[in-house]
Design a protein around this motif. Structure first.
Motif, mmCIF file in Angstrom:
data_model
loop_
_atom_site.group_PDB
_atom_site.id
_atom_site.type_symbol
_atom_site.label_atom_id
_atom_site.label_comp_id
_atom_site.label_asym_id
_atom_site.label_seq_id
_atom_site.Cartn_x
_atom_site.Cartn_y
_atom_site.Cartn_z
ATOM 1 N N PRO A 137 34.659 18.952 31.458
ATOM 2 C CA PRO A 137 33.586 18.319 30.680
ATOM 3 C C PRO A 137 33.772 18.458 29.175
ATOM 4 O O PRO A 137 33.016 17.864 28.412
ATOM 5 C CB PRO A 137 32.333 19.071 31.154
ATOM 6 N N ASN A 141 32.748 15.118 25.637
ATOM 7 C CA ASN A 141 31.465 15.497 26.225
ATOM 8 C C ASN A 141 30.284 14.738 25.620
ATOM 9 O O ASN A 141 29.406 14.259 26.333
ATOM 10 C CB ASN A 141 31.246 17.005 26.062
ATOM 11 N N SER A 160 32.733 13.653 34.085
ATOM 12 C CA SER A 160 33.793 14.222 33.244
ATOM 13 C C SER A 160 34.988 13.283 33.268
ATOM 14 O O SER A 160 35.201 12.550 34.235
ATOM 15 C CB SER A 160 34.238 15.588 33.761
ATOM 16 N N ASN A 282 32.438 19.325 38.712
ATOM 17 C CA ASN A 282 31.854 18.658 37.555
ATOM 18 C C ASN A 282 30.359 18.923 37.443
ATOM 19 O O ASN A 282 29.825 19.099 36.346
ATOM 20 C CB ASN A 282 32.119 17.154 37.632
#
Length: 337
Positions: A137, A141, A160, A282
């Motif tokens: 991530p 981000n 992600s 994730n």
């Protein structure tokens, strides 16, 4: 793979006829020739056909020789299997949702694939085709935070960005470029001890090549995402990298919540897809690398805290795990000039 202009042109030619390809940028042959003439880095890259991946990120990679070669087909609505594409090895439906991106890397059309992962959509197709896969991530981000959504089992998450590659060195280099190396740290390796017999060979590989600090028991009940999330929340990622095992992905049955949510029978069949903890990495904001093994569609999964220091340590551990692709597989799926 041979790295000259004619080999790149051949890969572009093959991409033009592939169902897993939505669009081919043939101009990249010229760009590739110019870079090779200057003795600069040149990789062909396939990108998942989604608007989630920021253009600025792709432009940054282009400036370092990662040429955006194809836009790749993906599973409809981000589904965990793709009813339009076939796994080239097994002949079964391809694992989603970054399905076309994985296929185009596997077939040698691209050196690197870039996809998005919400609940395993990069790690699972990579494992299904014996590729290396990576998600974090930390990559873009802020840009991805606006794409928050709910999974089929009502868990809220944001996607992600992740990478797929046939060769570890290709994956290692793009991760280092995207997430610059931080200070080194002493981080432990903790390995899960599953009862599933096919994972015993994977466990022995890990024990042979890594200094394992400890072992932990995970339940591997892969149809209950909430339980897997709870298990990993209790793991100490501040001190250790966790190793689990995945697969054979979608080989015995399909891991698809849409077809698996109806009743006890469909849930039991779904569990035999052996998509395990890769489905929740994730959602927990963790980073991971999937390492292929000699077993079909089966991988060693390393999971770590999303911090450059931990990711650097995890990549170091991953580099110590050897992988040699099946000679028969290579013969069937290597482009011939």
């Amino acid at each position: 793979m041979t790295r000259n202009v004619s080999s790149f042109a051949l890969r572009t030619y093959q991409a033009l006829g592939e169902k897993a390809v939505v669009e081919v940028n043939v101009q990249k042959i010229v760009d590739c020739e110019q870079r090779l003439n200057r003795e600069e880095t040149c990789y062909y890259v396939g990108v998942k056909n989604t608007n989630v991946i920021p253009i600025e990120f792709l432009e940054m990679l282009e400036s370092h020789g990662y040429l955006m070669h194809t836009r790749d087909a993906m599973a409809l609505n981000g589904r965990a299997i793709d009813l339009e594409l076939v796994n080239p090895i097994t002949g079964r439906y391809m694992t989603g949702s970054s399905s076309g991106t994985a296929i185009n890397v596997f077939k040698g059309i691209n050196d690197l694939g870039i996809g998005t992962d919400g609940g395993g959509s990069v790690l699972a197709p990579a494992a299904a085709l014996n590729l290396y896969g990576f998600i974090s991530p930390l990559i873009c981000n802020d840009a991805l935070s606006k794409y928050s959504k709910k999974s089929t089992d009502n868990i809220t998450f944001q996607p992600s960005i992740g990478f797929m590659a046939r060769e570890f060195e290709v994956l290692r280099d793009v991760v280092a470029l995207t997430l610059p190396e931080d200070n080194q740290a002493s981080i432990n390796v903790v390995v899960s001890t599953p009862n599933f017999e096919p994972y015993q060979q994977c466990l022995r590989i890990v024990q042979h090549h890594l200094d394992v600090s400890d072992y932990t028991n995970l339940r591997y009940i892969n149809t209950d995402r909430s339980m897997m999330i709870d298990e990993l929340r209790h793991f100490d990622f501040d001190t250790s990298v966790l190793i689990t095992f995945e697969g054979p992905i979608d080989f015995i049955e399909y891991g698809d919540s849409l077809s698996g949510h109806y009743d006890a029978l469909t849930t039991a069949k779904q569990s035999q897809s052996h998509k395990n903890y890769l489905k929740v990495i994730n959602m927990l904001g963790l980073s991971a690398i999937s390492i292929p093994t000699s077993q079909l569609s089966t991988s060693i999964l390393m999971i770590c805290k999303s911090d450059p220091t931990y990711i650097q340590a995890m990549m170091g551990f991953a580099q110590q795990i050897p992988f040699e692709r099946s000679a028969l597989e290579s013969r069937y799926f290597t482009l011939q000039e």
